[in-house]
Design an enzyme around this catalytic site. Structure first.
Site, PDB file in Angstrom:
ATOM      1  N   ASP A  11       0.896 -10.677   7.195  1.00 30.01           N
ATOM      2  CA  ASP A  11       0.599 -11.406   5.173  1.00 30.01           C
ATOM      3  C   ASP A  11       1.578 -10.312   5.138  1.00 30.01           C
ATOM      4  OD1 ASP A  11       0.272  -8.141   6.028  1.00 30.01           O
ATOM      5  OD2 ASP A  11      -1.904  -8.442   5.923  1.00 30.01           O
ATOM      6  N   SER A  12       1.008  -9.953   3.442  1.00 28.20           N
ATOM      7  CA  SER A  12       3.041  -9.178   2.745  1.00 28.20           C
ATOM      8  C   SER A  12       3.901  -8.222   4.032  1.00 28.20           C
ATOM      9  CB  SER A  12       2.167  -8.958   1.156  1.00 28.20           C
ATOM     10  OG  SER A  12       2.056  -8.491   1.946  1.00 28.20           O
ATOM     11  N   ILE A  13       2.587  -7.783   4.106  1.00 31.17           N
ATOM     12  CA  ILE A  13       3.935  -6.114   5.738  1.00 31.17           C
ATOM     13  C   ILE A  13       4.273  -7.184   6.412  1.00 31.17           C
ATOM     14  CG2 ILE A  13       3.422  -4.796   7.041  1.00 31.17           C
ATOM     15  CD1 ILE A  13       0.297  -3.803   5.152  1.00 31.17           C
ATOM     16  N   HIS A 139       3.255  -1.649   0.849  1.00 33.22           N
ATOM     17  CA  HIS A 139       4.016  -2.107   1.435  1.00 33.22           C
ATOM     18  C   HIS A 139       4.825  -0.889   2.230  1.00 33.22           C
ATOM     19  CE1 HIS A 139       2.441  -5.620  -0.408  1.00 33.22           C
ATOM     20  NE2 HIS A 139       3.016  -6.008   0.398  1.00 33.22           N
TER      21      HIS A 139
END
Length: 181
Positions: A11-13, A139
Site C-alpha cells: 500500500d502507501s507505506i 507513514h
C-alpha cells in the site's frame, strides 16, 4: 544479463518507500549491481484490492514468467480502517485480511516457486513512540524507515537473497580487462 528482481509490493507505506530516507531506496542502494528492486506500491489499497492487482502483475498463465528472487508484501493499514469513519470502504475484517495474505503468498509461490517472501505488517500503535517513527501516524519518518530497512536486511540475509549470495554485476566482466570502464 538479467538481474534478479526484488519486488516491494503493498500500500502507501510501500509507495512511499522511495521517498528521501525511505527503506525501499535503501534496499535498492544495498542491492545495486546485484538485483533490480522494483516498487509496486498502491496508496489506499487494502488486501482485497492488492490481491486483484497481484494477479494482474504476476498472471499465472504468463507464458514467460519473471523469476522473482524476493518480494515484500506490506498491507494492513487500510484494511484496519474503522467502520463508521471516512475510510470505512477500505476496511477488511480480520479473517478476510488473513485469508487475503495467505492467497497472496500462495499466488506468488505458484508464480515463482523459489521466491523469498517477507511480510511487513503495519506498525503497532504506541502513542509514545508513534511520531518518532511515523510522520503522519501511518507513514515512516527517515528514522522509522531506517529501523524497517535494518529488519528487512536481516530477514533477507537469512535467505537465498542474502547480499553475500548475489553476484556483483560487472566485476568478472570488467576487472583486469583492457575494456574496463
Amino acid at each position: 544479463m538479467l538481474r534478479p528482481q526484488i519486488v516491494l509490493f503493498g500500500d502507501s507505506i510501500t509507495q512511499a518507500s522511495f521517498n528521501v530516507g525511505g527503506w525501499g531506496g535503501a534496499l535498492a542502494n544495498t542491492y545495486g549491481r546485484r538485483a533490480d528492486v522494483l516498487i509496486r506500491g498502491y496508496a489506499g489499497f487494502n488486501t482485497t484490492w492488492g490481491l486483484i492487482m497481484l494477479q494482474q502483475l504476476f498472471p499465472l498463465d504468463d507464458p514467460s514468467p519473471t523469476t522473482l528472487a524476493g518480494i515484500t508484501i506490506c498491507f494492513g493499514a487500510n484494511d484496519a480502517a474503522l467502520v463508521g469513519r471516512f475510510s470505512e470502504t477500505k476496511h477488511v475484517p480480520i479473517d478476510e485480511y488473513k485469508e487475503n495474505l495467505c492467497k497472496m503468498t500462495q499466488h506468488v509461490k505458484q508464480y515463482s516457486p523459489s521466491v523469498q517472501i517477507v511480510m511487513i505488517t503495519p506498525p503497532p500503535i504506541d502513542e509514545a513512540k508513534r511520531l518518532e517513527v511515523l510522520s503522519d501516524g501511518v507513514h515512516f519518518t527517515p528514522e522509522g524507515s531506517g529501523f524497517l530497512y535494518k529488519e528487512l536486511a536481516l530477514a533477507f540475509n537469512q535467505t537465498s537473497i542474502s547480499i553475500n549470495n548475489m553476484p556483483l554485476e560487472g566485476v568478472t566482466t570488467f576487472l583486469g580487462s583492457s575494456n574496463s570502464p
